[in-house]
Design a protein around this motif. Structure first.
Motif, PDB file in Angstrom:
ATOM      1  N   PRO A 312       0.928  -1.284  -0.019  1.00 15.55           N
ATOM      2  CA  PRO A 312       0.077  -0.044   0.080  1.00 15.55           C
ATOM      3  C   PRO A 312       0.919   1.324  -0.031  1.00 15.55           C
ATOM      4  O   PRO A 312       0.327   2.459  -0.496  1.00 15.55           O
ATOM      5  N   VAL A 313       2.184   1.127   0.673  1.00  9.79           N
ATOM      6  CA  VAL A 313       2.961   2.234   0.415  1.00  9.79           C
ATOM      7  C   VAL A 313       3.405   2.864  -0.921  1.00  9.79           C
ATOM      8  O   VAL A 313       3.684   4.079  -1.207  1.00  9.79           O
ATOM      9  N   ILE A 314       3.406   1.825  -1.824  1.00 12.49           N
ATOM     10  CA  ILE A 314       3.999   2.237  -3.065  1.00 12.49           C
ATOM     11  C   ILE A 314       2.930   2.906  -4.067  1.00 12.49           C
ATOM     12  O   ILE A 314       1.917   2.171  -4.536  1.00 12.49           O
ATOM     13  N   SER A 315       3.051   4.101  -4.282  1.00 20.27           N
ATOM     14  CA  SER A 315       1.920   4.864  -4.965  1.00 20.27           C
ATOM     15  C   SER A 315       2.225   4.827  -6.565  1.00 20.27           C
ATOM     16  O   SER A 315       1.165   4.945  -7.165  1.00 20.27           O
ATOM     17  N   ASP A 316       3.475   4.832  -6.771  1.00 20.29           N
ATOM     18  CA  ASP A 316       3.587   5.380  -8.219  1.00 20.29           C
ATOM     19  C   ASP A 316       5.187   4.579  -8.561  1.00 20.29           C
ATOM     20  O   ASP A 316       5.969   4.475  -7.817  1.00 20.29           O
ATOM     21  N   ILE A 317       5.232   3.985  -9.970  1.00 18.90           N
ATOM     22  CA  ILE A 317       6.292   3.639 -10.451  1.00 18.90           C
ATOM     23  C   ILE A 317       6.899   4.259 -11.635  1.00 18.90           C
ATOM     24  O   ILE A 317       5.869   4.101 -12.645  1.00 18.90           O
ATOM     25  N   VAL A 318       7.879   4.855 -11.727  1.00 21.52           N
ATOM     26  CA  VAL A 318       8.143   5.568 -13.049  1.00 21.52           C
ATOM     27  C   VAL A 318       9.275   5.064 -13.679  1.00 21.52           C
ATOM     28  O   VAL A 318      10.376   4.667 -13.109  1.00 21.52           O
ATOM     29  N   ASP A 319       9.240   5.264 -14.880  1.00 22.93           N
ATOM     30  CA  ASP A 319      10.620   4.590 -15.881  1.00 22.93           C
ATOM     31  C   ASP A 319      11.837   5.643 -15.741  1.00 22.93           C
ATOM     32  O   ASP A 319      11.766   6.846 -15.352  1.00 22.93           O
ATOM     33  N   PHE A 320      12.578   5.060 -15.540  1.00 25.78           N
ATOM     34  CA  PHE A 320      14.156   5.893 -15.493  1.00 25.78           C
ATOM     35  C   PHE A 320      14.272   6.964 -16.355  1.00 25.78           C
ATOM     36  O   PHE A 320      14.635   7.955 -15.976  1.00 25.78           O
ATOM     37  N   ASN A 321      13.668   6.854 -17.417  1.00 33.53           N
ATOM     38  CA  ASN A 321      13.954   8.002 -18.370  1.00 33.53           C
ATOM     39  C   ASN A 321      12.861   9.183 -18.015  1.00 33.53           C
ATOM     40  O   ASN A 321      13.402  10.299 -18.366  1.00 33.53           O
ATOM     41  N   GLN A 322      12.040   8.992 -17.368  1.00 36.35           N
ATOM     42  CA  GLN A 322      11.396  10.025 -16.682  1.00 36.35           C
ATOM     43  C   GLN A 322      11.600  10.536 -15.150  1.00 36.35           C
ATOM     44  O   GLN A 322      10.743  10.834 -14.379  1.00 36.35           O
TER      45      GLN A 322
END
Length: 348
Positions: A312-322
């Motif tokens: 539940p703590v992980i709200s977002d996963i973003v690509d390294f390029n961004q």
């Protein structure tokens, strides 16, 4: 390979760095996920915190997981392709504090992504990282590498709980429910706290706190007097954890913590003035907590065995390029909790 380097406030760059070969007792690791921490945000937004300032370009990051890519000649406990969580804590082992078992106070600590010493200790937000084998902790087959990257912030919470002493059967207040505060609540529930009240000023972290084990949450932005009932009879809490770094939060705790209660401060909020009459009159113990060391192995074990579920703590996963977008998102506490960067998408 590429690394995420902070050159100045609001100046993040994907720089190409040389790939190192592992030494005899080292591992080369392909980094899978890295969580953006509060200190990373301070470096990005302000170039540092307190008196600590970036004086040279520095690779950020210390909350990482990955897959072993190559072994040093003396390494036998791991194999290529093994999934691991990586402890960023690298104490010297020989100074007076290490010899006392206080590794988090090491005189020669090398903690990833830290400008506290110069030259700075370069961080782990990179595609490939060479580590000492003792930093690696095996990840269970059914635990995602994204969850494994939560071992570091969970370790911070576990060390804070250790600083408080026994919380079994205690009434506990947690102020500040960001990722560390929320994972701390999960640790408190595992440690046997009887009743946990969590406060914050936005709804997103409070919703997460409930999922991780809080019994009651209070939004102080909507209900500024929400803690007032707990001030009755000299205080309604045995233990308080201050995880926001906010002066008002700490001062309010003095009113609601019972005599001989314990306050553990986690958030770094700079210098403040304390009402010593209250502190002395109620015989309150005010304790600091700083990083962790031995708790990292415990955190990985809790995650591996699903004794703590950090998802539940992980709200977002973003690509390294961004990556820059990821940092801006992590800075908006109204909509995000733990924002992670995916460094090698094929390892997800």
């Amino acid at each position: 390979m590429r690394a995420l380097v902070c050159h100045a406030p609001l100046d993040l760059r994907l720089n190409v760095l040389a790939t190192e070969a592992p030494g005899p007792r080292q591992l080369r690791v392909r980094i899978a996920f890295g969580g953006i921490c509060g200190s990373d945000l301070h470096y990005f937004q302000h170039g540092g915190f307190g008196t600590v300032r970036i004086k040279e370009p520095m690779v950020l990051g210390h909350e990482v997981s990955g897959v072993v890519d190559a072994l040093g000649s003396d390494v036998t406990a791991f194999h290529v392709g093994q999934r691991i969580a990586i402890s960023p804590s690298r104490p010297c082992g020989v100074c007076c504090y290490c010899q006392q078992g206080l590794h988090n106070h090491c005189m020669d600590m090398r903690f990833y992504g830290s400008a506290m010493r110069f030259p700075h200790v370069q961080g782990a937000f990179r595609e490939i990282l060479v580590i000492d084998a003792v930093q690696a902790h095996a990840v269970a087959d059914d635990l995602s590498l994204s969850e494994a990257a939560l071992a570091e912030p969970l370790s911070v919470g576990l060390h804070a709980i250790a600083r408080a002493g026994s919380v079994f059967g205690k009434r506990v207040l947690v102020t500040g429910c960001g990722p560390i505060g929320a994972l701390l609540i999960a640790g408190l529930r595992r440690a046997g706290a009887a009743h946990i009240v969590a406060v914050d000023i936005t709804d997103v972290p409070l919703a997460c706190a409930l999922k991780l084990g809080a019994d009651q949450v209070i939004n102080l932005a909507r209900d500024p007097e929400g803690l007032a009932p707990f001030a009755a009879n000299k205080g309604g809490f045995d233990v308080m954890f201050e995880a926001s770094g906010n002066e008002k939060a700490l001062l309010s705790g003095l009113e609601v913590v019972a005599p001989r209660g314990v306050i553990v401060t986690i958030g770094l909020g700079g210098n403040i003035s304390l009402p010593l009459n209250t502190l002395v009159g109620k015989e309150i113990d005010l304790r600091g907590t700083f990083r962790f060391h031995a708790e990292f192995a415990v955190a990985v074990a809790f995650l591996n065995q699903r004794l703590i579920d950090g998802r539940p703590v992980i709200s977002d996963i973003v690509d390294f390029n961004q990556a820059t977008d990821a940092f801006r998102l992590a800075g908006d506490k109204r909509q995000s909790m733990k924002v992670q960067i995916a460094f090698n998408k094929e390892l997800a």
